[in-house]
Design a protein around this motif. Sequence first.
Motif, PDB file in Angstrom:
ATOM      1  N   ASP A 192      56.584  -2.230  10.062  1.00  0.00           N
ATOM      2  CA  ASP A 192      56.147  -3.375   9.262  1.00  0.00           C
ATOM      3  C   ASP A 192      54.723  -3.151   8.773  1.00  0.00           C
ATOM      4  O   ASP A 192      54.080  -2.148   9.086  1.00  0.00           O
ATOM      5  N   GLU A 193      54.229  -4.106   7.984  1.00  0.00           N
ATOM      6  CA  GLU A 193      52.911  -3.933   7.372  1.00  0.00           C
ATOM      7  C   GLU A 193      51.784  -3.962   8.388  1.00  0.00           C
ATOM      8  O   GLU A 193      50.662  -3.534   8.088  1.00  0.00           O
ATOM      9  N   ASP A 194      52.053  -4.447   9.615  1.00  0.00           N
ATOM     10  CA  ASP A 194      51.027  -4.467  10.656  1.00  0.00           C
ATOM     11  C   ASP A 194      50.972  -3.181  11.463  1.00  0.00           C
ATOM     12  O   ASP A 194      50.088  -3.016  12.309  1.00  0.00           O
ATOM     13  N   THR A 195      51.911  -2.266  11.246  1.00  0.00           N
ATOM     14  CA  THR A 195      51.898  -1.000  11.970  1.00  0.00           C
ATOM     15  C   THR A 195      50.708  -0.168  11.514  1.00  0.00           C
ATOM     16  O   THR A 195      50.536   0.059  10.308  1.00  0.00           O
ATOM     17  N   PRO A 196      49.877   0.308  12.451  1.00  0.00           N
ATOM     18  CA  PRO A 196      48.724   1.117  12.046  1.00  0.00           C
ATOM     19  C   PRO A 196      49.156   2.357  11.272  1.00  0.00           C
ATOM     20  O   PRO A 196      50.153   3.003  11.603  1.00  0.00           O
ATOM     21  N   ALA A 197      48.398   2.690  10.243  1.00  0.00           N
ATOM     22  CA  ALA A 197      48.730   3.867   9.432  1.00  0.00           C
ATOM     23  C   ALA A 197      48.738   5.136  10.276  1.00  0.00           C
ATOM     24  O   ALA A 197      49.560   6.039  10.059  1.00  0.00           O
ATOM     25  N   ARG A 198      47.831   5.229  11.239  1.00  0.00           N
ATOM     26  CA  ARG A 198      47.801   6.400  12.121  1.00  0.00           C
ATOM     27  C   ARG A 198      49.117   6.544  12.878  1.00  0.00           C
ATOM     28  O   ARG A 198      49.626   7.663  13.079  1.00  0.00           O
ATOM     29  N   ALA A 199      49.702   5.409  13.295  1.00  0.00           N
ATOM     30  CA  ALA A 199      50.978   5.444  14.006  1.00  0.00           C
ATOM     31  C   ALA A 199      52.102   5.933  13.093  1.00  0.00           C
ATOM     32  O   ALA A 199      52.983   6.686  13.519  1.00  0.00           O
ATOM     33  N   VAL A 200      52.084   5.515  11.822  1.00  0.00           N
ATOM     34  CA  VAL A 200      53.103   5.974  10.874  1.00  0.00           C
ATOM     35  C   VAL A 200      53.001   7.486  10.686  1.00  0.00           C
ATOM     36  O   VAL A 200      54.013   8.201  10.674  1.00  0.00           O
ATOM     37  N   GLY A 201      51.774   7.986  10.546  1.00  0.00           N
ATOM     38  CA  GLY A 201      51.575   9.425  10.395  1.00  0.00           C
ATOM     39  C   GLY A 201      52.052  10.207  11.592  1.00  0.00           C
ATOM     40  O   GLY A 201      52.678  11.272  11.460  1.00  0.00           O
ATOM     41  N   HIS A 202      51.755   9.704  12.784  1.00  0.00           N
ATOM     42  CA  HIS A 202      52.220  10.369  14.004  1.00  0.00           C
ATOM     43  C   HIS A 202      53.736  10.325  14.110  1.00  0.00           C
ATOM     44  O   HIS A 202      54.399  11.344  14.351  1.00  0.00           O
TER      45      HIS A 202
END
Length: 331
Positions: free
Chosen positions: A56-66
């Motif tokens: 979702d939009e609250d997921t940290p971008a760093r987490a998406v990259g990982h």
Amino acid sequence: MAFGEFDLIETYFTHRLPKRDDVEIGIGDDGAVTRVPDNSDLVIVTDTMVQGVHFDEDTPARAVGHKIVAVNLSDLAAMGAEPAWISLAISLPQVNQEWLTGFAHGLREICDYYNCQLIGGDTSQGPLAVTVTAHGFVPRGKAVRRDGAKPGDWLYVSGTLGDAGLALAARQHRQKLNPDYQRRLTERLYFPSPRVALGQSLRGIASSAIDVSDGLLADIKHVLKASHVGARISVDELPLSMALTESLSAEDAVTYALTSGDDYELLFTVPESQRGLFDTVTAHSPSKPVCIGRITSDAEVLQLRHGDEPWELPNTAHGFEHFSSSVVESD
């Protein structure tokens, strides 16, 4: 000056990730040129994450990259492959430099750890979505497949199940958690650890394997179908974290462990003839795999047992499946 596609690639991706000697040409040409080691097979996997579906939009971008790298490396691990290269396709509504900085940071951390080089990809404007294709090596003919399980093989899982699902339920206000547990489980949801070393150690030992991405029950059925076998799972042997058992009733904890996705543990089978070698190989593992059942000859029949008694999954429980509302249940 407008921040264009090539500026984006140059700023966030070209020089920020590991370089490998087996990459002749990487980012910057029409295609990548790489070298596969002698007597090796190339394993290729692809996963996509779409905002609103996988995060979702609250997921940290760093987490998406990982995570977009981790889920691909988990597929490589299930086949016993050593990670080597990734390509990335990313669609963005607009250039958000803060988001891209975090995303690139998460991507770089996991690629540094597993020595993966980004060798190419694509960027476009559109709804936020990221796709990674990962490439890895396995000694020729040694890839661990889904179709090798045989009756009598022992069924193992590499670690605790249901934690990521419980973290997601807490984030969506469907469950209440102790704050300490919530932080720990959110780490498992956002930053999964692909079992790469274990996967490589299972070459020549495991008769089949799959990673648990959509839930144990959903994923084991792929193995049973491919191998034309059945399975008997002892639900009282499932590895459960303290966070799960102290936050939920016994039945709910088992249900989460069986049906929740995003754990990215390995589910695999070991023949009786290989159990001694398997125990030796995993003796000093920081998280020793747990035996949860056995493969049977009843094709695609999955039995759930608690002790000597049958155990039934609640009718509301299901595993994740794209484009379907079907329920994953025990047979």
